[in-house]
Design a protein around this motif. Structure first.
Motif, PDB file in Angstrom:
ATOM      1  N   ARG A   6     -47.061 -25.585   2.342  1.00  0.00           N
ATOM      2  CA  ARG A   6     -46.597 -24.708   3.418  1.00  0.00           C
ATOM      3  C   ARG A   6     -46.165 -23.355   2.869  1.00  0.00           C
ATOM      4  NH1 ARG A   6     -45.740 -25.434   8.497  1.00  0.00           N
ATOM      5  NH2 ARG A   6     -46.170 -27.677   8.271  1.00  0.00           N
ATOM      6  N   LEU A   7     -45.492 -23.346   1.721  1.00  0.00           N
ATOM      7  CA  LEU A   7     -45.100 -22.075   1.103  1.00  0.00           C
ATOM      8  C   LEU A   7     -46.326 -21.245   0.768  1.00  0.00           C
ATOM      9  CD1 LEU A   7     -43.051 -20.153  -0.275  1.00  0.00           C
ATOM     10  CD2 LEU A   7     -43.269 -21.563  -2.332  1.00  0.00           C
ATOM     11  N   THR A   8     -47.353 -21.907   0.181  1.00  0.00           N
ATOM     12  CA  THR A   8     -48.590 -21.201  -0.163  1.00  0.00           C
ATOM     13  C   THR A   8     -49.263 -20.636   1.081  1.00  0.00           C
ATOM     14  OG1 THR A   8     -48.895 -22.682  -2.053  1.00  0.00           O
ATOM     15  CG2 THR A   8     -50.812 -21.421  -1.319  1.00  0.00           C
ATOM     16  N   ALA A   9     -49.340 -21.447   2.137  1.00  0.00           N
ATOM     17  CA  ALA A   9     -49.988 -20.991   3.362  1.00  0.00           C
ATOM     18  C   ALA A   9     -49.237 -19.833   4.000  1.00  0.00           C
ATOM     19  CB  ALA A   9     -50.090 -22.162   4.347  1.00  0.00           C
ATOM     20  N   THR A  10     -47.914 -19.893   3.974  1.00  0.00           N
ATOM     21  CA  THR A  10     -47.115 -18.815   4.572  1.00  0.00           C
ATOM     22  C   THR A  10     -47.354 -17.496   3.864  1.00  0.00           C
ATOM     23  OG1 THR A  10     -45.419 -20.398   5.242  1.00  0.00           O
ATOM     24  CG2 THR A  10     -44.774 -18.085   5.141  1.00  0.00           C
ATOM     25  N   ARG A  11     -47.403 -17.535   2.553  1.00  0.00           N
ATOM     26  CA  ARG A  11     -47.615 -16.303   1.800  1.00  0.00           C
ATOM     27  C   ARG A  11     -49.042 -15.788   1.944  1.00  0.00           C
ATOM     28  NH1 ARG A  11     -44.026 -17.534  -3.676  1.00  0.00           N
ATOM     29  NH2 ARG A  11     -41.998 -17.376  -2.640  1.00  0.00           N
ATOM     30  N   LEU A  12     -50.008 -16.690   2.003  1.00  0.00           N
ATOM     31  CA  LEU A  12     -51.387 -16.248   2.226  1.00  0.00           C
ATOM     32  C   LEU A  12     -51.539 -15.619   3.604  1.00  0.00           C
ATOM     33  CD1 LEU A  12     -53.416 -19.221   0.675  1.00  0.00           C
ATOM     34  CD2 LEU A  12     -53.033 -16.951  -0.314  1.00  0.00           C
ATOM     35  N   GLU A  13     -50.824 -16.167   4.567  1.00  0.00           N
ATOM     36  CA  GLU A  13     -50.880 -15.613   5.919  1.00  0.00           C
ATOM     37  C   GLU A  13     -50.261 -14.223   5.981  1.00  0.00           C
ATOM     38  OE1 GLU A  13     -50.819 -17.953  10.137  1.00  0.00           O
ATOM     39  OE2 GLU A  13     -49.066 -18.171   8.841  1.00  0.00           O
ATOM     40  N   ARG A  14     -49.242 -13.975   5.165  1.00  0.00           N
ATOM     41  CA  ARG A  14     -48.627 -12.646   5.107  1.00  0.00           C
ATOM     42  C   ARG A  14     -49.638 -11.603   4.640  1.00  0.00           C
ATOM     43  NH1 ARG A  14     -44.144 -11.061   7.430  1.00  0.00           N
ATOM     44  NH2 ARG A  14     -43.637  -9.670   5.714  1.00  0.00           N
ATOM     45  N   LEU A  15     -50.582 -12.024   3.806  1.00  0.00           N
ATOM     46  CA  LEU A  15     -51.586 -11.100   3.286  1.00  0.00           C
ATOM     47  C   LEU A  15     -52.729 -10.861   4.267  1.00  0.00           C
ATOM     48  CD1 LEU A  15     -51.837 -12.281  -0.418  1.00  0.00           C
ATOM     49  CD2 LEU A  15     -51.175 -10.013   0.357  1.00  0.00           C
ATOM     50  N   GLY A  16     -52.869 -11.737   5.281  1.00  0.00           N
ATOM     51  CA  GLY A  16     -53.948 -11.561   6.249  1.00  0.00           C
ATOM     52  C   GLY A  16     -54.942 -12.694   6.278  1.00  0.00           C
TER      53      GLY A  16
END
Length: 507
Positions: A402-412
């Protein structure tokens, strides 16, 4: 009388001839030489012969004159010597600095140091080569005083600058984060981002920046309050075009600024005044722009070989005494060489876009996402969102997917699913099922992976299976405990500023 065998005599004669030829070359004239007492011309010097093929007759010569003339010309230095000596001096200086770093490796870590990422994820190669993009967070701290002018035992981050070194595109991107940016600090309420350092030191500061921007930050450099000034003094000052007259006095913080408009060479103390001035309508954003201006001037000066040769010992000393970092000495030297090879057009600086309020800087999320995706991923947001990405947790670490997905989502990136992997994974894997291989490659680069696996399948376009090797990549661990400090916090942007002040900065 010593007799020589014919073979030994011929070898001795060849040695004499070769030695005489070398002496004639050092003599600088290539005018032949005399062998023995017979006055024979050397076959190695055909210029000794005249156009008719005859050997000119040597005139009378005073005994010993030839040797004196030869010895005097041996020490004549040819005009091309700087082209040979300068590269040798540069190589020698680099080797000397490298040896100093090797023997004083622990001098740059300060009281605490961060664990470096696993070897498979490290972007640094040998010899002193940058293999992949690397992000370094520069943290400049201040000293904080209370209403009684007492220095408190904690500091805020006065400067936050994320620097990306990209060997693929051959450029350096530096993005400044305004110290008053309104951000969510993990484990604390949303407030100014500069409070993260006071609460949790470098570890919490890096985690806050990673959550804000979405990019991994495995390395950092912490500068003390006077580090900029001492580094500039070690360089012998830098040339800056001061855009306007700057006068300001704050007796409370012992700050005195007095700079005149115009292009001039500023000392370390004057540079400190220049980057701390904010008594104008531009406020903190203007001060950030001046910091970037100083950074570009330092880059330009470091590109001069003369500066590197003359200032290297002082720079090493200034950096050793005033910094804390988790970069090894070899890593620092690799980045320094990468910087020296970049032209002015390959160094880009910017500030996160936002609106300045009475207390906070409200960042523009959409513009920030476009800037970060372009500079730190190398792609535009529309391309990143064109493929659906699922993130599966095969690490056994709760919340890592979930942490990885959240940060990837911040990038677009467009995240379509977060779930548990069917079986544990030993290594993080990026699997491309259909289309958009450039998005899969960008994901692999962000996660520090060398390969992308291609396998047909249904569902998401790309699958990311996170493993335990990803945890240290996303979480810089600082050795030694960092005790949380009781610093004033605010939960909403409407609250008034605190009475605590940073020495020379909050004014």
């Amino acid at each position: 009388m010593v007799r020589y065998a014919p073979t030994k005599l011929l070898a001795r004669e060849r040695h004499i001839r070769y030695g005489a030829y070398v002496a004639s070359c050092l003599d600088g004239a290539y005018d032949g030489y005399r062998f023995g007492s017979r006055g024979e011309s050397s076959p190695l010097n055909p210029e000794r012969m005249n156009p008719q093929g005859e050997t000119p007759t040597a005139g009378p010569e005073r005994p010993g004159a030839t040797r004196r003339r030869t010895m005097s010309r041996i020490w004549d230095v040819p005009p091309r010597w700087p082209w040979i000596a300068c590269p040798m001096l540069l190589v020698g200086a680099a080797i000397g600095v490298g040896l100093y770093f090797t023997t004083h490796g622990k001098a740059f870590t300060g009281t605490t140091s961060a664990l470096t990422p696993p070897a498979a994820m490290r972007p640094f190669g040998w010899p002193l080569r940058l293999q992949r993009r690397v992000n370094v967070l520069v943290i400049g701290i201040d000293s904080t005083i209370d209403e009684h002018r007492r220095v408190l035992p904690f500091s805020r981050s006065d400067t936050l600058m994320l620097v990306g070194f990209d060997p693929r595109q051959r450029r350096i991107n530096a993005v400044s984060i305004p110290r008053d940016s309104y951000a969510q600090i993990p484990g604390a309420s949303a407030q100014k981002i500069n409070a993260a350092y006071a609460i949790g030191g470098p570890r919490l500061t890096i985690q806050t920046v990673e959550n804000l921007l979405g990019v991994p930050v495995p390395y950092y450099v912490k500068l003390g309050a006077a580090s900029f000034s001492r580094i500039v003094d070690a360089l012998g000052g830098i040339e800056i075009d001061v855009e306007k007259n700057m006068q300001y006095t704050d007796t409370w913080a012992d700050l005195h600024i007095n700079l005149k408009k115009g292009r001039q060479v500023l000392s370390g103390d004057q540079i400190g005044q220049y980057i701390r001035y904010r008594a104008d309508s531009e406020g903190d954003l203007g001060r950030v722009q001046r910091q970037q201006k100083v950074l570009r001037a330092i880059f330009r000066k470091l590109k001069s070989p003369a500066t590197v040769l003359l200032s290297a010992p002082r720079l090493v000393q200034a950096f050793r005494k005033n910094t804390q970092t988790n970069l090894s000495p070899g890593d620092l030297l690799t980045l320094a060489l990468f910087v020296m090879r970049r032209s002015a057009d390959e160094v880009h600086t910017a500030t996160l876009p936002g609106e300045v309020g009475p207390v906070y800087v409200a960042l523009d999320e959409a513009q920030m996402q476009r800037m970060v995706a372009d500079w730190f991923v190398g792609m535009d947001v529309r391309t990143l969102s064109s493929a659906g990405v699922e993130v599966l947790n095969g690490s056994g670490v709760p919340g890592l997917a979930r942490l990885t997905a959240t940060r990837l989502e911040r990038l677009g990136f467009r995240i379509v699913r977060i779930d548990t992997a069917p079986q544990p994974a030993k290594a993080t894997t990026v699997i491309s099922h259909r289309g958009r291989p450039e998005v899969a490659r960008a994901l692999a680069d962000l996660l520090g992976q060398q390969r992308v696996t291609y396998a047909p399948g249904r569902g998401a376009d790309i699958t990311v299976v996170v493993a335990p090797d990803l945890r240290p990549f996303y979480s810089v661990k600082v050795s030694g405990s960092v005790k949380p400090q009781a610093v004033p916090t605010s939960s909403t942007p409407t609250e008034q500023p605190t009475l605590l002040r940073s020495r020379g900065f909050d004014h």
